[in-house]
Design a protein around this motif. Structure first.
Motif, PDB file in Angstrom:
ATOM      1  N   GLY A 217     -14.568   7.151  14.668  1.00 48.74           N
ATOM      2  CA  GLY A 217     -14.271   7.733  13.364  1.00 48.74           C
ATOM      3  C   GLY A 217     -13.096   7.039  12.715  1.00 48.74           C
ATOM      4  O   GLY A 217     -12.310   6.357  13.374  1.00 48.74           O
ATOM      5  N   ILE A 218     -13.007   7.183  11.384  1.00 42.48           N
ATOM      6  CA  ILE A 218     -11.887   6.610  10.623  1.00 42.48           C
ATOM      7  C   ILE A 218     -11.349   7.734   9.741  1.00 42.48           C
ATOM      8  O   ILE A 218     -12.128   8.467   9.127  1.00 42.48           O
ATOM      9  N   THR A 219     -10.037   7.886   9.712  1.00 45.40           N
ATOM     10  CA  THR A 219      -9.475   9.006   8.962  1.00 45.40           C
ATOM     11  C   THR A 219      -8.202   8.570   8.236  1.00 45.40           C
ATOM     12  O   THR A 219      -7.589   7.562   8.590  1.00 45.40           O
ATOM     13  N   ARG A 220      -7.838   9.342   7.216  1.00 42.99           N
ATOM     14  CA  ARG A 220      -6.627   9.011   6.460  1.00 42.99           C
ATOM     15  C   ARG A 220      -5.435   9.840   6.916  1.00 42.99           C
ATOM     16  O   ARG A 220      -4.306   9.556   6.568  1.00 42.99           O
ATOM     17  N   LYS A 221      -5.714  10.918   7.635  1.00 46.91           N
ATOM     18  CA  LYS A 221      -4.557  11.683   8.120  1.00 46.91           C
ATOM     19  C   LYS A 221      -4.742  12.098   9.579  1.00 46.91           C
ATOM     20  O   LYS A 221      -5.867  12.207  10.080  1.00 46.91           O
ATOM     21  N   THR A 222      -3.582  12.300  10.193  1.00 43.81           N
ATOM     22  CA  THR A 222      -3.609  12.644  11.610  1.00 43.81           C
ATOM     23  C   THR A 222      -2.436  13.566  11.910  1.00 43.81           C
ATOM     24  O   THR A 222      -1.415  13.538  11.233  1.00 43.81           O
ATOM     25  N   ASN A 223      -2.596  14.419  12.908  1.00 45.26           N
ATOM     26  CA  ASN A 223      -1.516  15.334  13.291  1.00 45.26           C
ATOM     27  C   ASN A 223      -0.689  14.808  14.449  1.00 45.26           C
ATOM     28  O   ASN A 223       0.277  15.425  14.867  1.00 45.26           O
ATOM     29  N   ILE A 224      -1.114  13.692  14.980  1.00 50.52           N
ATOM     30  CA  ILE A 224      -0.453  13.164  16.174  1.00 50.52           C
ATOM     31  C   ILE A 224       0.803  12.388  15.784  1.00 50.52           C
ATOM     32  O   ILE A 224       0.776  11.554  14.878  1.00 50.52           O
ATOM     33  N   LYS A 225       1.895  12.672  16.480  1.00 50.16           N
ATOM     34  CA  LYS A 225       3.132  11.926  16.253  1.00 50.16           C
ATOM     35  C   LYS A 225       3.153  10.728  17.210  1.00 50.16           C
ATOM     36  O   LYS A 225       2.381  10.677  18.155  1.00 50.16           O
TER      37      LYS A 225
END
Length: 616
Positions: free
Chosen positions: A49-57
């Motif tokens: 998958g490709i995404t513009r946001k992530t919750n991982i620091k």
DNA sequence: AACTTACTAGCA
DNA sequence: GCTAGTAAGTTC
């Protein structure tokens, strides 16, 4: 900033997010392989998958993107995702079972996908499933060929699966002779595996003939999957993930709206049940050849009387053999066992010779004068003195094909007798009486004048709920080898396996077997799962599996039944001790979800835990 | 799966 | 205090 969602071929769920530098934007596609930093290692991953946001620091940056064109298309990603949910493995592990080894190791390939046939508008199958129950092999093949032709006509591709390489090569000959198509041949350990995979991926083959792993053949516009001998348990993978090809085929035709044909002379209870329930279409093709006369010979009295101590033939079978010999007929004597004796023991102290690495008796092979373990292939010279008490009385007992050969030469000195081990082709002129274990069923086309089933009760009496199904399968296999007469020696005179054959109606077997499975809550009415624990130390295996058993019981829901905890079968294999926990449920996906949650925080050092959904 | 960290028991 | 062995937690 773009982020790549990446899964890895290890039993950790994921997916893991990675930063993608803008220099790689152009190369980033769903379905490509990439090198990624993971902990302090570099690992091969798959972009799902490709995404513009992530919750991982504290994200790491993706390494190198390996492929220019995706090696996994949307359908293959859905299929592997679904597989991981059913068979209790990670998405990455599922992807890795679907790919040739070279690709899993990061080998570079160049895909020329320009010539891909555009997927034609009409979908051929709409996920329809057929069970072709053909007692006659050739009749089944006629249907297969017709379906293949129809599919090719609508510009779609076909996957044909066979249980083993020999059958693949035979099927290749049949299809080559009857259908005009570009064939692709796929099986693991094929030297050209990757090359062939690429050829299929590029759309340059439209009929793929393959063994189990061919279910993942990267065809672009799938119209039809055929699984021949669908009941065969080689379609179940022995390694994790323990997927069953038949189940994966169901998933795949649903995803790709293709058609599935399951073919067998002896359908699995699972498939037959679906047919009975009208969940799949059922086509029964009765036997066109003559149905042999079937006689059941009672072995209750076989061992009575001092002179008959070692008798292996009932009077009835003996007479049948004599009259067949007199009319110059050919005879096949069958038993489900190999070797001269089933075990070797000491006459003095009673010790039975066991494999040092497994909890299993060694089998004695007379001709090679060797003791063998059927599980791990351990071999040793037969000892002349007992390793336990040093006496010189090692004795060999039990019946194997070699033992029977010597017995028969005594009974019928005028006949030429030949024992068939795993030999390739049977020369029918070489003997009057052939003795064989299971290997014969696939190998020969010859039709015998008499088949004697010497021993089948051992198959029926096994502590395995599929014992009857397997024994019945053997008998149906033998049916192919004669039009004249079969004599079955048994003590289980009223068993539905035999009733069904005597009455020449295979549905009798299925009806009775389904009834029993329903009563006992076994497949196809319930799904089973086995959690296996493996370790070098016997005590720890027992302890840990009991702990896990109690833990699972504590968290179980009403849909999931944690049935039992027992030593494995065998309890020791290749130096490891096995214990197993049995689970039952209506829904295998629920078991899988449950186990993914509760096995994650179960770790005991040195203990390896694996899950087998729908064990065979 | 592979690796790190935390904890416990045994020992000088 | 030290070490070995193992339990438990983490991986973007």
């Amino acid at each position: 900033m773009l982020y790549a969602k990446v899964v890895l071929g290890i039993p950790v769920e994921g997916p893991f997010d990675y930063m993608v530098p803008d220099t790689l934007y152009k190369k980033l596609k769903v379905g490509v392989r990439a090198w990624v930093p993971f902990r302090n290692r570099r690992m091969l991953g798959y972009v799902v998958g490709i995404t513009r946001k992530t919750n991982i620091k504290n994200l790491k940056t993706i390494g190198e993107i390996i492929d220019e064109a995706p090696i996994l298309d949307k359908n293959m990603l859905s299929l592997t995702k679904e597989l991981s949910g059913y068979y209790c493995c990670s998405w990455g592990e599922a992807i890795e079972t679907a790919l040739p080894q070279a690709l899993r190791k990061g080998r570079l390939i160049k895909l020329n996908t320009l010539n891909l046939k555009a997927a034609s508008g009409k979908s051929a199958g709409l996920g329809e499933v057929f069970l072709i129950h053909a007692l006659d092999e050739n009749e089944g093949w006629d249907r297969y060929i017709q379906a293949i032709k129809d599919t090719l006509e609508s510009n779609k591709s076909v996957i044909v699966l066979l249980p083993d390489i020999n059958s693949v090569l035979k099927a290749q000959e049949i299809i080559k002779a009857r259908v005009k198509a570009n064939l692709g041949i796929l099986y693991r350990e094929q030297p050209r595996e990757l090359e062939e995979w690429v050829r299929i991926k590029e759309g340059r083959a439209d009929v793929i003939i393959a063994t189990r792993s061919g279910i993942f053949a990267p065809v672009n516009n799938l119209g039809l999957i055929i699984i021949d001998e669908e009941q065969n348990d080689v379609y179940k993978q022995e390694q994790v993930p323990h997927y069953n090809c038949r189940e994966v085929a169901f998933m795949r035709v649903r995803i790709e709206k293709a058609k599935l044909i399951l073919g067998s002379a002896q359908p699995s209870l699972e498939s037959f049940y679906l047919a009975r329930k009208n969940k799949i279409k059922y086509i029964f093709i009765p036997r066109t050849r003559a149905f042999p006369e079937i006689k059941i010979a009672d072995t209750h009295y076989l061992y009575r009387g001092p002179k008959q101590k070692n008798a292996i033939l009932t009077k009835y079978l003996e007479d049948s053999i004599i009259s067949t010999l007199n009319s110059k007929g050919k005879i096949l004597l069958f038993l489900n066992r190999k070797g001269f004796a089933t075990f070797a023991s000491c006459r003095y102290c009673g010790m039975v010779l066991e494999c040092p690495r497994c909890n299993i008796n060694l089998v004695y092979y007379f001709k090679d004068s060797i003791l063998k373990c059927h599980y791990c292939n351990f071999k040793m010279q037969p000892p002349t003195i007992c390793p336990n008490c040093n006496s010189g009385y090692i004795r060999y007992a039990g019946l194997g094909t070699e033992k029977i050969e010597s017995e028969l030469s005594r009974l019928f000195p005028q006949a030429i007798i030949k024992r068939l081990d795993n030999s390739k082709h049977l020369d029918i002129n070489a003997a009057d009486i052939f003795i064989s274990a299971t290997s014969i069923i696939k190998e020969t086309q010859y039709s015998f004048d008499l088949i004697g089933v010497l021993i089948i009760d051992n198959s029926l009496n096994r502590i395995d709920f599929r014992a009857a199904e397997k024994a019945f399968g053997l008998l149906i296999g033998l049916l192919r080898l004669t039009d004249k007469k079969i004599v079955i020696q048994t003590r289980l005179l009223k068993h539905h396996c035999f009733n069904s054959l005597v009455d020449k109606d295979v549905s009798i077997f299925y009806t009775e077997e389904l009834k029993q499975r329903k009563q006992l809550g076994f497949p196809p009415y319930k799904h089973l799962a086995i959690v296996k624990l493996r370790t070098k130390k016997e005590e720890r295996a027992k302890e840990a599996s009991n702990m896990l058993f109690n833990k699972l019981k504590k968290y179980k829901t009403k849909d999931i039944n944690i049935v039992s905890v027992n030593p494995g079968q065998p309890s020791k294999l290749r130096g490891n001790f096995y214990w197993q926990i049995l689970i039952k449920s209506d829904n295998p996906r629920k078991i899988s979800r449950f186990l993914k949650i509760h096995l994650k925080d179960f770790s005991h050092s040195g203990i390896i835990v694996t899950v087998d959904i729908d064990p065979v």
